[in-house]
Design a protein around this motif. Structure first.
Motif, mmCIF file in Angstrom:
data_model
loop_
_atom_site.group_PDB
_atom_site.id
_atom_site.type_symbol
_atom_site.label_atom_id
_atom_site.label_comp_id
_atom_site.label_asym_id
_atom_site.label_seq_id
_atom_site.Cartn_x
_atom_site.Cartn_y
_atom_site.Cartn_z
ATOM 1 N N GLU A 321 0.826 -1.267 -0.041
ATOM 2 C CA GLU A 321 0.150 -0.070 -0.004
ATOM 3 C C GLU A 321 0.762 1.081 0.101
ATOM 4 O O GLU A 321 1.009 2.009 0.918
ATOM 5 N N ASP A 322 1.626 1.427 -1.170
ATOM 6 C CA ASP A 322 2.282 2.688 -1.327
ATOM 7 C C ASP A 322 1.522 4.051 -1.040
ATOM 8 O O ASP A 322 0.155 4.058 -1.915
ATOM 9 N N VAL A 323 1.779 4.961 -0.515
ATOM 10 C CA VAL A 323 1.136 6.349 -0.406
ATOM 11 C C VAL A 323 2.111 7.041 -1.226
ATOM 12 O O VAL A 323 3.357 7.448 -0.886
ATOM 13 N N TYR A 324 1.229 7.435 -2.397
ATOM 14 C CA TYR A 324 2.152 8.298 -3.539
ATOM 15 C C TYR A 324 2.204 9.712 -3.063
ATOM 16 O O TYR A 324 1.165 10.085 -2.913
ATOM 17 N N ASN A 325 3.318 10.337 -3.477
ATOM 18 C CA ASN A 325 3.465 11.564 -3.315
ATOM 19 C C ASN A 325 3.467 12.439 -4.568
ATOM 20 O O ASN A 325 3.313 11.883 -5.537
ATOM 21 N N GLU A 327 5.827 13.817 -6.393
ATOM 22 C CA GLU A 327 6.867 13.573 -7.471
ATOM 23 C C GLU A 327 6.593 12.301 -8.018
ATOM 24 O O GLU A 327 6.849 12.280 -9.241
ATOM 25 N N ASP A 328 5.907 11.250 -7.369
ATOM 26 C CA ASP A 328 5.568 9.991 -7.887
ATOM 27 C C ASP A 328 4.408 10.188 -9.190
ATOM 28 O O ASP A 328 4.532 9.829 -10.261
ATOM 29 N N ALA A 329 3.445 11.353 -8.897
ATOM 30 C CA ALA A 329 2.564 11.512 -9.956
ATOM 31 C C ALA A 329 3.433 12.248 -11.303
ATOM 32 O O ALA A 329 3.055 11.781 -12.296
ATOM 33 N N LEU A 330 4.483 12.870 -10.994
ATOM 34 C CA LEU A 330 5.336 13.596 -12.082
ATOM 35 C C LEU A 330 6.121 12.195 -13.010
ATOM 36 O O LEU A 330 5.982 12.311 -14.233
ATOM 37 N N VAL A 464 1.148 14.341 -0.396
ATOM 38 C CA VAL A 464 0.301 13.106 -0.534
ATOM 39 C C VAL A 464 -1.003 13.406 -0.200
ATOM 40 O O VAL A 464 -1.376 14.580 0.315
ATOM 41 N N ASN A 465 -1.944 12.617 -0.915
ATOM 42 C CA ASN A 465 -3.424 12.835 -0.460
ATOM 43 C C ASN A 465 -3.810 11.705 0.425
ATOM 44 O O ASN A 465 -3.482 10.385 0.430
ATOM 45 N N THR A 466 -4.905 12.179 1.205
ATOM 46 C CA THR A 466 -5.556 11.272 1.964
ATOM 47 C C THR A 466 -6.814 11.469 1.921
ATOM 48 O O THR A 466 -7.603 12.198 1.401
ATOM 49 N N LEU A 467 -7.657 10.650 2.685
ATOM 50 C CA LEU A 467 -9.102 10.558 2.686
ATOM 51 C C LEU A 467 -9.595 11.962 3.185
ATOM 52 O O LEU A 467 -9.259 12.401 4.199
#
Length: 506
Positions: A321-325, A327-330, A464-467
């Motif tokens: 369950e990687d929590v993406y930040n 720079e990951d989106a880039l 990062v995004n969270t609920l």
């Protein structure tokens, strides 16, 4: 602090055609792993569950991504999977030790349920068969169960299970990562190639219209790469249509400049596999071209340490369950653009995976669902990357990083949808401190006007995004404008993902 500005340019022309984009380039993947299935797409006790136990909030997010095809049921899991365990009355299905990820598989969800779910999200199925512990007989029986109309043992069994019409699954993977020592039933290239050939031949006798994917290397670091591809294709060339590629990237050294350059490696990987396919084509004096299925790709490294703490033989634990930040989106945007620029040979691809497990969509058991940072570039390219991929001619300042030289700050891909009279320019600015003054020559698209400039940006690369807290989400306030002489002028912010959309005036 006032940020510096540098200059770059892109030339786009209708004649710079790469290929029609196969929509299956925007596929994804659901494996019986972690909470991808149980607590992800299927949670019958959830308040948002429909009559079949599928989470409607998850389905809504999947539909926003417009995913055309989804690979199932694995992944490493498939190499010791008995497909018969997942069909028939649920109360009669066995619980099994799932060897790849060392969990308990309840088999509440199986082939028929997954096909039903896929239809609800408007996606086709890419099915994988077990060539680890099984082979020809299980694969041809499975295909008969799924695709034969009726009047035989396996097709009539499907009808008994409540599915009168055949599933008509047309893409089948011949095993998974058989080059890997971690794979149950790992095989040398010769062993795998022979088995894949004979399995493929039998499957084509059952249904001549299927497309078959042979296993390639698990990643570019495998000691047998690319010999594994060459040897496998020596055996299977006449029976398969695609060879698979798998690749994950991470920023373990916290070197963002080097991390964002890793699509240079991805580009080299694709070119090497194409060259290997074409070498075997020449060697066999064949007129047939083998295309590529990049059926596992993503960022994967954040969860490695926590996965080591998981208690073996639990049911649907939170694995991978990687929590993406940000720079990951880039990087994900850049990976998608890399495949678009190879649309002539990369015809299918699957972001691994879709829900909870290294995924753009996350859920809470019994709770909400939300978009990770990587959701957005994936959605943008899936929605606006349908049409013909054009080769952009990019002139950009460059930099050197730890592992790469001459990395252009501006990365780009272009898709032209002639039928809809739309042009989309995807742009990544890799520069971590400087804006880029970007000029885009679109003179061959006379009469087109800018309808939107979408930007994904954030000052914190680790955001990062969270609920309930979408820190990283796109806006449409980009400043791209079209001058009278067919030039787009845009100020592309530092470390930003940009989607510039044009449409012909009515």
């Amino acid at each position: 602090m006032v940020l510096a500005e540098q200059k770059a340019s892109i030339i786009i022309d209708k004649s710079f055609t790469i290929s029609e984009v196969d929509e299956r380039l925007y596929g994804s993947f659901i494996e019986h792993l972690g909470r991808a299935v149980y607590g992800g797409i299927y949670e019958p006790e959830h308040p948002e569950a429909d009559e079949e136990g599928f989470r409607k909030d998850v389905m809504a997010l999947v539909k926003r991504l417009n995913v055309p095809i989804i690979r199932y049921p694995g992944g490493n899991m498939v190499s010791a999977y008995n497909w018969e365990d997942g069909v028939g009355p649920r109360e009669e299905r066995p619980r099994r030790l799932e060897l790849a990820w060392r969990t308990i598989e309840t088999n509440e969800m199986g082939t028929n349920e997954f096909v039903a779910w896929s239809k609800k999200v408007n996606a086709d199925v890419m099915m994988a068969v077990n060539l680890g512990t099984r082979g020809i007989d299980a694969a041809r029986n499975f295909l008969e169960y799924c695709n034969h109309p009726g009047g035989t043992y396996w097709s009539d069994l499907r009808k008994e299970h409540g599915y009168k019409n055949p599933h008509n699954i047309k893409v089948w993977c011949l095993g998974n990562e058989m080059d890997g020592s971690w794979q149950v039933g790992h095989k040398t290239a010769h062993e795998y190639g022979r088995l894949a050939l004979e399995t493929g031949k039998a499957m084509r006798l059952v249904d001549p219209d299927i497309e078959l994917v042979a296993c390639g290397s698990s990643n570019t670091n495998m000691p047998t790469f690319p010999e594994y591809e060459a040897t496998t294709l020596e055996h299977t060339y006449d029976v398969v249509d695609y060879i698979s590629l798998h690749q994950y990237y991470g920023n373990r050294s916290n070197d963002t400049e080097n991390y964002l350059a890793k699509t240079m490696d991805m580009d080299h990987f694709i070119k090497t596999v194409i060259a290997t396919c074409d070498y075997i084509k020449a060697k066999k004096r064949s007129k047939k071209t083998i295309n590529l299925s990049f059926d596992e790709w993503n960022v994967w490294y954040h969860s490695n340490e926590q996965d080591r703490q998981i208690e073996p033989w639990s049911i649907a634990p939170p694995q991978l369950e990687d929590v993406y930040n940000f720079e990951d989106a880039l990087l994900v945007g850049s990976m998608l653009m890399t495949m678009l620029r190879h649309a002539d040979r990369v015809k299918m691809a699957c972001m691994a995976q879709l829900v909870n497990v290294i995924a753009p969509i996350m859920t809470e058991n019994g709770g909400g669902a939300w978009e990770q940072t990587i959701f957005y570039p994936y959605m943008h390219v899936s929605l606006y990357g349908r049409g013909v991929s054009l080769q952009p001619v990019v002139s950009s300042p460059k930099y050197d990083s730890k592992d790469f030289t001459d990395v252009p700050y501006i990365d780009s891909a272009v898709v032209y949808n002639e039928e809809a009279e739309e042009l989309t320019v995807f742009v990544l600015n890799r520069h971590l401190t400087d804006k880029m003054t970007l000029t885009i020559d679109v003179r061959s698209f006379e009469g087109y006007q800018i309808v939107e400039h979408i930007v994904l940006e954030h000052d914190d690369l680790k955001a990062v995004n969270t609920l309930g807290n979408q820190r990283v989400k796109p806006h449409s306030n980009g400043d791209a404008s079209l001058t009278y002489d067919g030039q787009i002028e845009a100020l592309v912010n530092k470390a930003s993902w940009n989607v510039i959309r044009l449409k012909k005036k009515a």
